[in-house]
Design an enzyme around this catalytic site. Sequence first.
Site, PDB file in Angstrom:
ATOM      1  N   ASP A  32     -45.181 -26.517  33.628  1.00 51.14           N
ATOM      2  CA  ASP A  32     -44.816 -25.783  32.418  1.00 51.14           C
ATOM      3  C   ASP A  32     -43.739 -24.751  32.762  1.00 51.14           C
ATOM      4  O   ASP A  32     -43.807 -24.072  33.781  1.00 51.14           O
ATOM      5  CB  ASP A  32     -46.055 -25.086  31.830  1.00 51.14           C
ATOM      6  CG  ASP A  32     -45.830 -24.640  30.402  1.00 51.14           C
ATOM      7  OD1 ASP A  32     -46.469 -25.197  29.498  1.00 51.14           O
ATOM      8  OD2 ASP A  32     -45.004 -23.714  30.178  1.00 51.14           O
ATOM      9  N   ASN A  88     -53.623 -28.081  22.441  1.00 51.83           N
ATOM     10  CA  ASN A  88     -53.393 -27.317  21.218  1.00 51.83           C
ATOM     11  C   ASN A  88     -52.968 -28.299  20.129  1.00 51.83           C
ATOM     12  O   ASN A  88     -51.945 -28.971  20.256  1.00 51.83           O
ATOM     13  CB  ASN A  88     -52.307 -26.259  21.439  1.00 51.83           C
ATOM     14  CG  ASN A  88     -52.746 -25.186  22.409  1.00 51.83           C
ATOM     15  OD1 ASN A  88     -53.907 -24.792  22.426  1.00 51.83           O
ATOM     16  ND2 ASN A  88     -51.835 -24.720  23.251  1.00 51.83           N
ATOM     17  N   GLN A  95     -49.842 -24.799  18.703  1.00 51.24           N
ATOM     18  CA  GLN A  95     -48.966 -25.866  19.195  1.00 51.24           C
ATOM     19  C   GLN A  95     -47.517 -25.558  18.829  1.00 51.24           C
ATOM     20  O   GLN A  95     -47.215 -25.226  17.681  1.00 51.24           O
ATOM     21  CB  GLN A  95     -49.376 -27.222  18.597  1.00 51.24           C
ATOM     22  CG  GLN A  95     -48.563 -28.380  19.169  1.00 51.24           C
ATOM     23  CD  GLN A  95     -49.006 -29.747  18.650  1.00 51.24           C
ATOM     24  OE1 GLN A  95     -49.887 -29.853  17.807  1.00 51.24           O
ATOM     25  NE2 GLN A  95     -48.377 -30.790  19.178  1.00 51.24           N
ATOM     26  N   VAL A  97     -44.798 -27.523  20.654  1.00 51.83           N
ATOM     27  CA  VAL A  97     -44.032 -28.748  20.915  1.00 51.83           C
ATOM     28  C   VAL A  97     -44.844 -29.916  20.354  1.00 51.83           C
ATOM     29  O   VAL A  97     -45.979 -30.157  20.795  1.00 51.83           O
ATOM     30  CB  VAL A  97     -43.757 -28.940  22.414  1.00 51.83           C
ATOM     31  CG1 VAL A  97     -42.982 -30.244  22.637  1.00 51.83           C
ATOM     32  CG2 VAL A  97     -42.979 -27.759  22.986  1.00 51.83           C
ATOM     33  N   HIS A 101     -49.643 -33.203  24.373  1.00 53.84           N
ATOM     34  CA  HIS A 101     -49.684 -32.824  25.789  1.00 53.84           C
ATOM     35  C   HIS A 101     -50.999 -32.153  26.129  1.00 53.84           C
ATOM     36  O   HIS A 101     -51.577 -31.450  25.318  1.00 53.84           O
ATOM     37  CB  HIS A 101     -48.515 -31.897  26.150  1.00 53.84           C
ATOM     38  CG  HIS A 101     -48.346 -30.721  25.230  1.00 53.84           C
ATOM     39  ND1 HIS A 101     -47.768 -30.832  23.988  1.00 53.84           N
ATOM     40  CD2 HIS A 101     -48.699 -29.419  25.369  1.00 53.84           C
ATOM     41  CE1 HIS A 101     -47.751 -29.644  23.398  1.00 53.84           C
ATOM     42  NE2 HIS A 101     -48.319 -28.772  24.212  1.00 53.84           N
ATOM     43  N   HIS A 103     -52.570 -29.407  28.676  1.00 56.70           N
ATOM     44  CA  HIS A 103     -52.277 -28.344  29.634  1.00 56.70           C
ATOM     45  C   HIS A 103     -53.348 -28.392  30.724  1.00 56.70           C
ATOM     46  O   HIS A 103     -54.542 -28.411  30.417  1.00 56.70           O
ATOM     47  CB  HIS A 103     -52.388 -26.966  28.982  1.00 56.70           C
ATOM     48  CG  HIS A 103     -51.409 -26.681  27.893  1.00 56.70           C
ATOM     49  ND1 HIS A 103     -50.286 -25.906  28.079  1.00 56.70           N
ATOM     50  CD2 HIS A 103     -51.403 -27.034  26.583  1.00 56.70           C
ATOM     51  CE1 HIS A 103     -49.631 -25.789  26.925  1.00 56.70           C
ATOM     52  NE2 HIS A 103     -50.288 -26.464  26.000  1.00 56.70           N
TER      53      HIS A 103
HETATM   54  P1  5GP Z   1     -48.030 -25.882  23.107  1.00 55.90           P
HETATM   55  O1  5GP Z   1     -47.914 -24.443  22.706  1.00 55.90           O
HETATM   56  O2  5GP Z   1     -47.272 -26.788  22.167  1.00 55.90           O
HETATM   57  O3  5GP Z   1     -49.448 -26.329  23.337  1.00 55.90           O
HETATM   58  O4  5GP Z   1     -47.373 -25.971  24.530  1.00 55.90           O
HETATM   59  C1  5GP Z   1     -46.028 -26.251  24.761  1.00 55.90           C
HETATM   60  C2  5GP Z   1     -45.753 -25.870  26.183  1.00 55.90           C
HETATM   61  O5  5GP Z   1     -44.520 -26.437  26.550  1.00 55.90           O
HETATM   62  C3  5GP Z   1     -45.662 -24.372  26.413  1.00 55.90           C
HETATM   63  O6  5GP Z   1     -46.622 -23.971  27.358  1.00 55.90           O
HETATM   64  C4  5GP Z   1     -44.228 -24.179  26.893  1.00 55.90           C
HETATM   65  O7  5GP Z   1     -44.107 -23.197  27.883  1.00 55.90           O
HETATM   66  C5  5GP Z   1     -43.866 -25.555  27.408  1.00 55.90           C
HETATM   67  N1  5GP Z   1     -42.438 -25.864  27.315  1.00 55.90           N
HETATM   68  C6  5GP Z   1     -41.639 -25.698  26.223  1.00 55.90           C
HETATM   69  N2  5GP Z   1     -40.400 -26.111  26.474  1.00 55.90           N
HETATM   70  C7  5GP Z   1     -40.409 -26.564  27.759  1.00 55.90           C
HETATM   71  C8  5GP Z   1     -39.395 -27.116  28.595  1.00 55.90           C
HETATM   72  O8  5GP Z   1     -38.249 -27.277  28.231  1.00 55.90           O
HETATM   73  N3  5GP Z   1     -39.757 -27.459  29.857  1.00 55.90           N
HETATM   74  C9  5GP Z   1     -41.049 -27.304  30.316  1.00 55.90           C
HETATM   75  N4  5GP Z   1     -41.304 -27.682  31.574  1.00 55.90           N
HETATM   76  N5  5GP Z   1     -42.028 -26.787  29.543  1.00 55.90           N
HETATM   77  C10 5GP Z   1     -41.703 -26.411  28.288  1.00 55.90           C
END
Ligand code: 5GP
Length: 115
Positions: A32, A88, A95, A97, A101, A103
Amino acid sequence: MSEQDTIFSKIIRREIPADIIYEDETTLAFKDINPQAPIHILVIPKKPIPNLANATSEDHILMGNLLLTAKQVAQEQGLQNGYRVVINNGIDAGQTVFHLHLHILGGRPMQWPPG
Ligand code: 5GP
């Protein structure tokens, strides 16, 4: 760019860099970019499913692969004292993205309940 084309699709296609630590035909795992624990890894299907709510019975093998990959990655990262696996799902869960996914969070004690 299609509706389902997210930053994670670009990582799968190597259009943007990521610290990739595991890959097979269906699954990718990478660090991440904004870690919330000493070890914070994302495990994603290559298929662009927006979130858990959009997974179907057709995805059952893929969903199993994601969990087993998370277990394998956690073992390889030395998280023998434990780790947390989080999905998420949707806005209220935080969430950001919309490409499914998992984590994997580890390397420190976790609090419960989460915020
Ligand atoms: P969410 O909040 O959707 O469950 O988690 C999305 C995760 O993607 C976040 O923890 C964020 O830091 C990670 N993330 C967002 N953009 C990028 C990226 O460009 N590269 C990487 N490696 N992680 C990302």
